[in-house]
Design an enzyme around this catalytic site. Sequence first.
Site, PDB file in Angstrom:
ATOM      1  N   GLY A 100      -2.711   4.579  -2.853  1.00 20.53           N
ATOM      2  CA  GLY A 100      -3.159   3.452  -3.647  1.00 20.53           C
ATOM      3  C   GLY A 100      -2.606   2.122  -3.198  1.00 20.53           C
ATOM      4  O   GLY A 100      -1.545   2.030  -2.598  1.00 20.53           O
ATOM      5  N   VAL A 101      -3.380   1.103  -3.499  1.00 21.04           N
ATOM      6  CA  VAL A 101      -3.053  -0.247  -3.083  1.00 21.04           C
ATOM      7  C   VAL A 101      -2.481  -0.992  -4.280  1.00 21.04           C
ATOM      8  O   VAL A 101      -2.893  -0.768  -5.408  1.00 21.04           O
ATOM      9  CB  VAL A 101      -4.327  -0.947  -2.582  1.00 21.04           C
ATOM     10  N   VAL A 102      -1.533  -1.876  -4.015  1.00 17.92           N
ATOM     11  CA  VAL A 102      -0.926  -2.632  -5.101  1.00 17.92           C
ATOM     12  C   VAL A 102      -1.282  -4.102  -4.966  1.00 17.92           C
ATOM     13  O   VAL A 102      -1.231  -4.659  -3.879  1.00 17.92           O
ATOM     14  CB  VAL A 102       0.608  -2.479  -5.084  1.00 17.92           C
ATOM     15  N   ASP A 143      10.807  11.083  -3.889  1.00 20.23           N
ATOM     16  CA  ASP A 143      10.536  10.185  -2.760  1.00 20.23           C
ATOM     17  C   ASP A 143      11.351   8.900  -2.846  1.00 20.23           C
ATOM     18  O   ASP A 143      10.812   7.823  -2.658  1.00 20.23           O
ATOM     19  CB  ASP A 143       9.032   9.876  -2.692  1.00 20.23           C
ATOM     20  N   GLU A 182       0.859  -1.159   0.000  1.00 18.95           N
ATOM     21  CA  GLU A 182       0.000   0.000   0.000  1.00 18.95           C
ATOM     22  C   GLU A 182       0.905   1.221   0.000  1.00 18.95           C
ATOM     23  O   GLU A 182       1.742   1.381   0.878  1.00 18.95           O
ATOM     24  CB  GLU A 182      -0.854  -0.026   1.260  1.00 18.95           C
ATOM     25  N   GLY A 183       0.792   2.021  -1.014  1.00 19.57           N
ATOM     26  CA  GLY A 183       1.654   3.199  -1.097  1.00 19.57           C
ATOM     27  C   GLY A 183       0.980   4.399  -0.490  1.00 19.57           C
ATOM     28  O   GLY A 183      -0.097   4.299   0.091  1.00 19.57           O
ATOM     29  N   LYS A 187      -1.818  -1.395  -9.653  1.00 14.43           N
ATOM     30  CA  LYS A 187      -1.966  -0.383  -8.623  1.00 14.43           C
ATOM     31  C   LYS A 187      -3.292   0.307  -8.837  1.00 14.43           C
ATOM     32  O   LYS A 187      -3.614   0.727  -9.947  1.00 14.43           O
ATOM     33  CB  LYS A 187      -0.811   0.612  -8.773  1.00 14.43           C
TER      34      LYS A 187
END
Lengths: 150, 381
Positions: B41-43, B198, B37-38, B58
Amino acid sequence: ENSHAEDRLLGLTREHIQQLNAFFCTSIAELAKQLKLRQRVAATAMVYFRRTYLCNNYCRMDPRLVYVASLYLACKAEESLVQAKHLVGHAKSYRKWPYDVKDLLDMEMVLLEDLDFNLIVFSPYRDLVTYLADSGVETPCAQRAWGALN
Amino acid sequence: MATAAAAAAYPPPRTSATDGLPRLLNNKYRLERRVGEGTYGVVYRATELASGQTVAVKVRGGAGRGGAGTVGGEMRPDDSEEGVPSSALREIALLLELRHDNVVRLREVTRDLSRPDPAAAAAAAAGGRYSSGAGGGGGGGGDSAQLFLVFDFVDMDVHRLMQLYPALGANAALVKYLTYQLLCGLDYCHRRRVLHRDLKPQVEGGWGVRNLLVDVRGGGHSLKIADFGLSRAFGVPVRLLSPEVVTLWYRPPELLLGGRLYGSPVDVWSAACCVLELSNRWPLFPGATEIDTLLKIFEKLGSPDEATWPGLADLPHWRPQLPRYPGRSWEEIAPRLDPAGRDLMRRMLTYDPAQRITAAAALRHPYFADIGPLLERPPQL
């Protein structure tokens, strides 16, 4: 010149289409000014608008919705966020506007697909600022340059 | 991106592995399990049915309902009412422009075609895309704004590699090889005017999307930069809206001091932090707060002054009364690197962003003089 085939069938001439383009680009600029958005946001929105109608017919997609959605998308891409609600409010006060937030968001998705997610537009605004500063030209000339760019 | 094993170690996710999302996406991908989970959004790990290839999917934006739309129980601010989040748009637009061996490849952007097409709904209602306002049912703003980004799946990341192979940092050839690839990817991004903003091997809180991936297939350790959720296109220099971008430990001093104008040197600093973490097996500046990170930087590198960093006094958070440290020797900071490596790190961790080495120049640094044979025969663990 295969684009706008349907528009032509319906009797729009090339001049009509150019006028529509110009009219809605002006609308984008004016609406952006009302919202106090940066110039480059408006410029990006205009590029989206024009690109959209390269592959679409005016009779198929309502330019009144598309121009606001272009601006909305440009705001996001240029990191000058404007709430959808806020934008819809302004669009309604700017001109009679028959749509609501949901239409705007749906159109956003349509635009995204038509633009193939190519959202990055390079505007020469920053370059012009630097260039004018370097060249040391006088104000009237600089204003002409800005006029040409806009 | 964590792997299955790593995912299992984390607190169990919500009810089903795919959180109410369709297990089959557009009859093209089968979503298998949630792997990370970034920030946004979820991967999921998924299989492309036609080719059998494993991909990472994603999910971005829109999912106001259901677990996928929440991070740690909170709704993300830019949801449902605002269509596709602007961060998602930027990530997609930028990734589409990037195609490089050291940047994770975005294969496709799609939406769930089984949900009503907003255009078709409008078309059905009004003949053409002129909406009558009443619109065709379904496909409310929230769900239709959900986008699926399909990436190549890479199942290893730098952080996990470090955990699995504690001796990694002592493998000078491999560290050099990974550093070179990181800088190649970065240089490519910077030349395409994209800032990553990042870079980090770690994830605070443990549950997240790692953004330095390592492809171990075929024996090579091919590094890929991923997760461009915070990245942006820049004209040089950038006017920045928020200095709150890079994760704390990897955040360069100009941001910690509240600078608002920055550019590609930000990524170079973060990259150096990553390389030294890889080499030392310990984060370089693990600060708990901004000021703590800053003091850790000063303590290791020595406090900056107007002579080493012209313009320092103009940064909003700079205070002359901040403690002054002499700094440590580079043998101490980077014990496992050779002198050329230490020199490169010193240049990458230069305080003044204007004097900090660029990714392109770093690639030509003597540290990489012997990179040729390594590229031909990737070093093994």
